[in-house]
Design a protein around this motif. Structure first.
Motif, PDB file in Angstrom:
ATOM      1  N   MET A 129       0.802  -1.208   0.000  1.00 50.26           N
ATOM      2  CA  MET A 129       0.000   0.000   0.000  1.00 50.26           C
ATOM      3  C   MET A 129       0.843   1.270   0.000  1.00 50.26           C
ATOM      4  N   VAL A 130       1.942   1.270   0.719  1.00 51.29           N
ATOM      5  CA  VAL A 130       2.764   2.481   0.755  1.00 51.29           C
ATOM      6  C   VAL A 130       3.294   2.817  -0.642  1.00 51.29           C
ATOM      7  N   PRO A 131       3.838   1.839  -1.375  1.00 50.92           N
ATOM      8  CA  PRO A 131       4.256   2.178  -2.749  1.00 50.92           C
ATOM      9  C   PRO A 131       3.093   2.614  -3.639  1.00 50.92           C
ATOM     10  N   VAL A 132       1.941   1.976  -3.485  1.00 54.94           N
ATOM     11  CA  VAL A 132       0.779   2.374  -4.289  1.00 54.94           C
ATOM     12  C   VAL A 132       0.416   3.825  -3.982  1.00 54.94           C
ATOM     13  N   TRP A 133       0.379   4.148  -2.708  1.00 51.95           N
ATOM     14  CA  TRP A 133       0.079   5.537  -2.339  1.00 51.95           C
ATOM     15  C   TRP A 133       1.150   6.470  -2.883  1.00 51.95           C
ATOM     16  N   ALA A 134       2.403   6.082  -2.737  1.00 49.58           N
ATOM     17  CA  ALA A 134       3.492   6.959  -3.161  1.00 49.58           C
ATOM     18  C   ALA A 134       3.514   7.148  -4.675  1.00 49.58           C
ATOM     19  N   GLN A 135       3.221   6.080  -5.415  1.00 47.80           N
ATOM     20  CA  GLN A 135       3.349   6.152  -6.866  1.00 47.80           C
ATOM     21  C   GLN A 135       2.068   6.567  -7.579  1.00 47.80           C
ATOM     22  N   LEU A 136       0.917   6.283  -6.974  1.00 49.82           N
ATOM     23  CA  LEU A 136      -0.332   6.560  -7.672  1.00 49.82           C
ATOM     24  C   LEU A 136      -1.180   7.628  -6.991  1.00 49.82           C
ATOM     25  N   VAL A 137      -1.498   7.390  -5.756  1.00 49.17           N
ATOM     26  CA  VAL A 137      -2.479   8.249  -5.095  1.00 49.17           C
ATOM     27  C   VAL A 137      -1.930   9.656  -4.894  1.00 49.17           C
ATOM     28  N   VAL A 138      -0.730   9.765  -4.394  1.00 46.78           N
ATOM     29  CA  VAL A 138      -0.167  11.087  -4.120  1.00 46.78           C
ATOM     30  C   VAL A 138       0.008  11.893  -5.414  1.00 46.78           C
ATOM     31  N   PRO A 139       0.647  11.331  -6.461  1.00 46.24           N
ATOM     32  CA  PRO A 139       0.772  12.135  -7.693  1.00 46.24           C
ATOM     33  C   PRO A 139      -0.571  12.486  -8.329  1.00 46.24           C
ATOM     34  N   VAL A 140      -1.476  11.521  -8.373  1.00 45.21           N
ATOM     35  CA  VAL A 140      -2.800  11.807  -8.956  1.00 45.21           C
ATOM     36  C   VAL A 140      -3.516  12.852  -8.114  1.00 45.21           C
ATOM     37  N   GLY A 141      -3.436  12.679  -6.806  1.00 47.93           N
ATOM     38  CA  GLY A 141      -4.048  13.676  -5.922  1.00 47.93           C
ATOM     39  C   GLY A 141      -3.443  15.038  -6.128  1.00 47.93           C
ATOM     40  N   ALA A 142      -2.134  15.078  -6.281  1.00 50.51           N
ATOM     41  CA  ALA A 142      -1.467  16.368  -6.492  1.00 50.51           C
ATOM     42  C   ALA A 142      -1.905  16.995  -7.804  1.00 50.51           C
ATOM     43  N   GLN A 143      -2.046  16.178  -8.840  1.00 48.97           N
ATOM     44  CA  GLN A 143      -2.441  16.728 -10.136  1.00 48.97           C
ATOM     45  C   GLN A 143      -3.898  17.157 -10.175  1.00 48.97           C
ATOM     46  N   LEU A 144      -4.742  16.480  -9.416  1.00 49.65           N
ATOM     47  CA  LEU A 144      -6.164  16.806  -9.452  1.00 49.65           C
ATOM     48  C   LEU A 144      -6.584  17.753  -8.339  1.00 49.65           C
TER      49      LEU A 144
END
Length: 113
Positions: free
Chosen positions: A70-85
């Motif tokens: 989960m930490v890599p998923v959050w780091a690689q997907l959720v955080v960047p997508v969240g930052a962009q949106l």
């Protein structure tokens, strides 16, 4: 022929009698047995097993799984997508609305107080 004869007999006689007997037997025999034997035995055996084996193992596995997956998923997907949106939405909608509506109202109501 069997279905025509036996199904009504079962439906009208056997099922209700069986249900009544089983409920009665269950209430008079099984509930006290469970209350007096099984619950204390379960409490003495299972609670320590859960406390000393299941909970620590589950915690260790879940923490490990969380850390590895989960930490890599959050780091690689959720955080960047969240930052962009989320960041543009906040920058272009929430902050200006807050600045134009909430701050002046707050200033007029709260500052004099």
């Amino acid at each position: 022929v069997w279905a025509q004869l036996m199904v009504p007999v079962w439906a009208q006689l056997m099922v209700p009698v069986w249900a009544q007997l089983m409920v009665s037997v269950w209430a008079q025999l099984m509930v006290p047995v469970w209350a007096q034997l099984m619950v204390p035995v379960w409490a003495q055996l299972m609670v320590p097993v859960w406390a000393h084996l299941v909970v620590p193992v589950w915690a260790q596995l879940m923490v490990s799984v969380w850390a590895q997956l989960m930490v890599p998923v959050w780091a690689q997907l959720v955080v960047p997508v969240g930052a962009q949106l989320v960041v543009p939405v906040w920058a272009h909608l929430v902050v200006p609305v807050w600045a134009q509506l909430v701050v002046p109202v707050w200033a007029q109501l709260m500052v004099p107080v």
